[in-house]
Design a protein around this motif. Structure first.
Motif, PDB file in Angstrom:
ATOM      1  N   ARG A 120       0.864  -1.188   0.000  1.00 24.98           N
ATOM      2  CA  ARG A 120       0.000   0.000   0.000  1.00 24.98           C
ATOM      3  C   ARG A 120       0.896   1.231   0.000  1.00 24.98           C
ATOM      4  O   ARG A 120       1.668   1.431   0.942  1.00 24.98           O
ATOM      5  CB  ARG A 120      -0.933  -0.032   1.198  1.00 24.98           C
ATOM      6  CG  ARG A 120      -1.828  -1.271   1.224  1.00 24.98           C
ATOM      7  CD  ARG A 120      -2.700  -1.334   2.464  1.00 24.98           C
ATOM      8  NE  ARG A 120      -3.608  -2.487   2.409  1.00 24.98           N
ATOM      9  CZ  ARG A 120      -3.318  -3.684   2.878  1.00 24.98           C
ATOM     10  NH1 ARG A 120      -2.141  -3.905   3.458  1.00 24.98           N
ATOM     11  NH2 ARG A 120      -4.183  -4.678   2.776  1.00 24.98           N
ATOM     12  N   GLU A 164      -0.938  -1.220  -4.411  1.00 20.14           N
ATOM     13  CA  GLU A 164      -2.167  -0.452  -4.221  1.00 20.14           C
ATOM     14  C   GLU A 164      -1.785   1.008  -4.003  1.00 20.14           C
ATOM     15  O   GLU A 164      -1.146   1.345  -2.993  1.00 20.14           O
ATOM     16  CB  GLU A 164      -2.950  -0.958  -3.005  1.00 20.14           C
ATOM     17  CG  GLU A 164      -3.470  -2.375  -3.133  1.00 20.14           C
ATOM     18  CD  GLU A 164      -4.215  -2.821  -1.882  1.00 20.14           C
ATOM     19  OE1 GLU A 164      -4.372  -1.985  -0.955  1.00 20.14           O
ATOM     20  OE2 GLU A 164      -4.607  -3.995  -1.815  1.00 20.14           O
ATOM     21  N   HIS A 166      -2.688   4.504  -2.913  1.00 17.95           N
ATOM     22  CA  HIS A 166      -3.728   5.125  -2.090  1.00 17.95           C
ATOM     23  C   HIS A 166      -3.712   6.647  -2.154  1.00 17.95           C
ATOM     24  O   HIS A 166      -4.666   7.285  -1.712  1.00 17.95           O
ATOM     25  CB  HIS A 166      -3.585   4.675  -0.636  1.00 17.95           C
ATOM     26  CG  HIS A 166      -4.038   3.274  -0.407  1.00 17.95           C
ATOM     27  ND1 HIS A 166      -5.245   2.952   0.165  1.00 17.95           N
ATOM     28  CD2 HIS A 166      -3.446   2.084  -0.704  1.00 17.95           C
ATOM     29  CE1 HIS A 166      -5.384   1.640   0.228  1.00 17.95           C
ATOM     30  NE2 HIS A 166      -4.297   1.086  -0.293  1.00 17.95           N
TER      31      HIS A 166
END
Length: 381
Positions: A120, A164, A166
């Motif tokens: 992330r 990912e 963010h």
């Protein structure tokens, strides 16, 4: 004679960080940048108040794991991350890894895919913003920090497997007052939302600390209002701030004893135990570090005349200067000097092995009370 000592006022630190937390609006996370001061007592004091810790090395990951077991860092940042660094961040369960380049993102994606865990990330972006008045500018120009905006947009649109994205991280400058820090945050958010649809933005730290005016403080209430205005315009957004120096600088003091006083070509010098190998801040920032004097009542040696004096340490270099031309009254051998604002970027950035002097001691409590007790002892004790 007592060795130089760092004294951390943990009660004062607790009050200060709670005031910062209270000034920030909802949907704003307060992270502490461990690089400013990684002392275990400091981290333990901050842990119940901050939302997390920003780390920038495997050493800082290890320090947090030892001091605060079970508390995963909120962020892992910094340029030049090796595969070992990235793997360690993944293994530590870091909430957000701040990625500095497209190549770093690809390497992280491969490691995350191999480990079977998602990475992330926030993309660190070097935005071309005007930050006139900042003491240190790290963005808006060629820099090792962050990626160009076009590269960040491409990374956000086409992240590699295992990644990912963010949102965005942007730490563009230091030495910002509250209005300028608020304006920078607003500009970073506008770009992040418009260009990559970010729902998380870390606007960095860099809150101003004025060593020339020790009583001055960053306007956290005004900054909090500015962040609140930003969030009002973006209902789904979360903000992060990651101050370091402005959180801990006021809680630490460096105490040392005057070992010699002399005149050289008409100028006074006070030579203290220790020096910039213990407290590098004045050499690093090029300022006269603020200090106060606790006179020793039974001192019998020479004293300055109360006018300007240069305070130096024990190193074999003319650069070992802690303060110049400070008008603090007479200074004599045996007096104890208290260098305030030594709670950040002090011992942890010092060239501590030069000449192999003994390191300072570390204590907690009221530095001026300890200095008064020290000065009350007989000379040489």
């Amino acid at each position: 004679m007592t060795r130089p000592v760092y004294v951390h006022d943990l009660d004062g630190l607790d009050r200060h960080v709670r005031a910062i937390r209270a000034a920030l609006p909802p949907r704003t996370e307060l992270l502490y940048a461990v690089k400013a001061n990684p002392e275990p007592d400091v981290l333990r004091t901050l842990a119940p108040v901050v939302d997390g810790f920003e780390t920038a090395s495997r050493g800082e990951l290890r320090r947090l794991a030892k001091v605060l077991p079970g508390r995963a860092p909120a962020a892992y940042a910094g340029p030049g991350k090796t595969d070992g660094d990235l793997a360690a961040a993944l293994a530590a369960g870091v909430a957000r890894i701040h990625v500095e380049s497209p190549a770093e993102l690809r390497r992280l994606g491969a490691l995350a895919a191999a480990a079977g865990v998602p990475a992330r990330v926030l993309l660190r972006v070097n935005l071309p913003l005007e930050v006139a008045g900042a003491s240190l500018v790290m963005g808006g120009r060629p820099s090792p920090f962050g990626m160009d905006p076009a590269d960040a947009v491409e990374c956000a649109r086409r992240p590699p497997p295992g990644i990912e994205v963010h949102g965005v991280h942007a730490h563009l400058a230091s030495g910002l007052d509250a209005p300028l820090a608020g304006a920078v945050a607003a500009a970073v958010v506008r770009w992040s939302v418009a260009e990559i649809g970010a729902h998380e933005v870390d606007v960095g730290g860099g809150m101003a600390v004025d060593y020339a005016q020790p009583a001055a403080r960053f306007d956290w209430a005004g900054y909090g209002r500015a962040l609140g205005d930003i969030l009002d315009g973006h209902p789904g957004l979360r903000l992060r701030v990651e101050p370091g120096r402005s959180v801990t600088v006021y809680c630490g003091a460096y105490l040392t004893e005057v070992v010699d006083v002399k005149r050289s070509y008409g100028e006074w010098f006070a030579v203290v135990a220790g020096g910039t190998h213990h407290l590098r801040t004045p050499a690093a920032k090029g300022h006269a570090h603020p200090f106060t004097v606790h006179p020793r009542p039974d001192a019998a040696g020479p004293r300055t005349d109360g006018g300007p004096v240069t305070v130096v340490g024990q190193l074999c270099t003319p650069k070992d200067v802690l303060s110049r031309s400070a008008d603090v009254g007479p200074i004599g051998v045996g007096d104890v000097l208290v260098f305030a604002m030594s709670g950040a970027y002090a011992w942890n950035i010092s060239h501590r092995d030069f000449l192999l002097h003994e390191p300072p001691e570390f204590r907690t409590g009221d530095p001026h009370r300890l200095a008064a007790e020290w000065a009350a002892r007989p000379v040489g004790s």
